[in-house]
Scaffold this active site. Structure first.
Site, PDB file in Angstrom:
ATOM      1  N   GLY A  15       0.341  52.076  58.385  1.00  0.00           N
ATOM      2  CA  GLY A  15       1.723  52.899  57.586  1.00  0.00           C
ATOM      3  C   GLY A  15       1.579  53.984  56.925  1.00  0.00           C
ATOM      4  O   GLY A  15       2.592  53.355  55.395  1.00  0.00           O
ATOM      5  N   MET A  93      -0.321  55.850  68.132  1.00  0.00           N
ATOM      6  CA  MET A  93      -1.365  55.960  69.075  1.00  0.00           C
ATOM      7  C   MET A  93      -1.279  56.425  70.489  1.00  0.00           C
ATOM      8  O   MET A  93      -1.542  55.376  70.843  1.00  0.00           O
ATOM      9  CB  MET A  93      -2.630  54.746  68.539  1.00  0.00           C
ATOM     10  CG  MET A  93      -3.126  54.763  66.678  1.00  0.00           C
ATOM     11  SD  MET A  93      -3.538  56.729  66.780  1.00  0.00           S
ATOM     12  CE  MET A  93      -4.328  56.559  64.689  1.00  0.00           C
ATOM     13  N   LEU A  96       2.818  60.139  74.151  1.00  0.00           N
ATOM     14  CA  LEU A  96       4.175  60.089  75.106  1.00  0.00           C
ATOM     15  C   LEU A  96       4.573  61.036  75.618  1.00  0.00           C
ATOM     16  O   LEU A  96       3.823  62.171  76.186  1.00  0.00           O
ATOM     17  CB  LEU A  96       5.543  60.445  73.492  1.00  0.00           C
ATOM     18  CG  LEU A  96       4.772  59.884  72.451  1.00  0.00           C
ATOM     19  CD1 LEU A  96       5.760  60.391  71.149  1.00  0.00           C
ATOM     20  CD2 LEU A  96       5.369  58.182  73.077  1.00  0.00           C
ATOM     21  N   ASN A 110       3.456  65.755  65.127  1.00  0.00           N
ATOM     22  CA  ASN A 110       2.498  64.695  64.873  1.00  0.00           C
ATOM     23  C   ASN A 110       1.447  64.828  63.951  1.00  0.00           C
ATOM     24  O   ASN A 110       1.513  66.141  63.408  1.00  0.00           O
ATOM     25  CB  ASN A 110       1.505  64.698  66.370  1.00  0.00           C
ATOM     26  CG  ASN A 110       0.745  64.263  66.119  1.00  0.00           C
ATOM     27  OD1 ASN A 110       0.897  63.030  66.199  1.00  0.00           O
ATOM     28  ND2 ASN A 110      -0.382  64.484  66.671  1.00  0.00           N
ATOM     29  N   HIS A 112      -2.645  64.776  62.472  1.00  0.00           N
ATOM     30  CA  HIS A 112      -3.595  64.613  63.190  1.00  0.00           C
ATOM     31  C   HIS A 112      -4.640  64.170  62.467  1.00  0.00           C
ATOM     32  O   HIS A 112      -4.697  66.250  61.268  1.00  0.00           O
ATOM     33  CB  HIS A 112      -3.749  65.356  63.899  1.00  0.00           C
ATOM     34  CG  HIS A 112      -5.291  64.730  64.969  1.00  0.00           C
ATOM     35  ND1 HIS A 112      -5.601  63.147  65.485  1.00  0.00           N
ATOM     36  CD2 HIS A 112      -6.316  65.143  65.897  1.00  0.00           C
ATOM     37  CE1 HIS A 112      -6.418  62.912  65.753  1.00  0.00           C
ATOM     38  NE2 HIS A 112      -6.940  64.539  66.023  1.00  0.00           N
ATOM     39  N   GLU A 182      -3.935  63.359  53.932  1.00  0.00           N
ATOM     40  CA  GLU A 182      -2.383  63.186  55.037  1.00  0.00           C
ATOM     41  C   GLU A 182      -1.171  63.344  54.530  1.00  0.00           C
ATOM     42  O   GLU A 182      -0.586  64.319  54.854  1.00  0.00           O
ATOM     43  CB  GLU A 182      -2.592  62.527  55.913  1.00  0.00           C
ATOM     44  CG  GLU A 182      -3.966  62.748  56.561  1.00  0.00           C
ATOM     45  CD  GLU A 182      -3.761  61.758  57.390  1.00  0.00           C
ATOM     46  OE1 GLU A 182      -4.305  61.421  59.092  1.00  0.00           O
ATOM     47  OE2 GLU A 182      -3.605  60.668  56.800  1.00  0.00           O
TER      48      GLU A 182
END
Ligand code: GAR
Length: 203
Positions: A15, A93, A96, A110, A112, A182
């Site tokens: 997280g 992970m 969906l 999302n 990645h 990120e």
């Protein structure tokens, strides 16, 4: 007019990206609020982080015998209850299905740790590192994209950042560079999405 976008963050593990979003909402960098952090793992650190920030931390575990479609329908129901503008997959992970995605058209984002079309799925940073060691790449990257369907780490790209892999890098050094990239890219991209939506909203 609403002044903040409502974000539900889905995170399966550590997280750190969820934390970056929570921090950016708290310090005003993001015109948004995290209305829930949801995890498929009861012991996810992401839930601890949400709890520490006094945000709803929701564990949605897969029940024994429950199909993927049924799980996704139940997850959609829970997420819908938080009335989000955006659903952010930040280290989520599980693939969906449309049983989830169909409820949030154009609303699922999302993150990645690879460039578009490269290294989908698990362990993308480790795989990029191994390829660099084998001499077949000298960079990797990060992308943020929309999730219209079940494609794995695939969908309309919102933002990318290239991350170099240096010959002297250890895997932890590359991982740290990737995660810093990120955090910055995800917050910046969400900022753009939220600001755009707010500017289009009529009073
Ligand atoms: C991040 O590197 C994210 O890009 C990746 O999981 C990590 C979660 O880190 N996601 C994927 O690989 C999706 N296929 P975090 O739990 O510290 O935010």
């Amino acid at each position: 007019m609403e002044s903040k976008r409502r974000l539900v963050v889905l995170a399966s593990g550590n997280g750190s990206n969820a934390q970056a979003i929570i921090d950016a909402c708290a310090d005003g960098t993001l015109p948004a609020e995290v209305v829930a952090v949801v995890s498929d793992h009861a012991d996810a650190r992401a839930l601890v982080r949400a709890d520490a920030a006094e945000l709803p931390a929701v564990h949605v575990g897969r029940r024994s015998g429950e199909s993927r479609d049924d799980y996704d329908a139940r997850l959609a129901d829970i997420v819908t209850g938080f009335d989000p503008h955006w659903v952010v997959l930040a280290g989520w992970m599980r693939v969906l299905t449309m049983n989830f995605l169909g409820w949030f058209p154009g609303m699922v984002v999302n993150l990645h740790p690879a460039l578009p079309g490269e290294l989908p799925g698990l362990h993308a940073i480790e795989r990029a590192y191994e390829e660099a060691r084998a001499g077949t790449r000298d960079h990797t990257g990060v992308m943020v994209h929309l999730v219209p369907d079940q494609g794995v780490d695939d969908g309309p790209v919102l933002a990318t950042a290239v991350v170099p892999i240096h010959p002297t890098d250890t895997l932890p050094e590359l991982e740290e560079r990737m995660h810093l990239t990120e955090h910055e890219l995800l917050v910046r991209t969400l900022g753009t999405l939220c600001a755009r939506a707010l500017s289009h909203e009529t009073p």
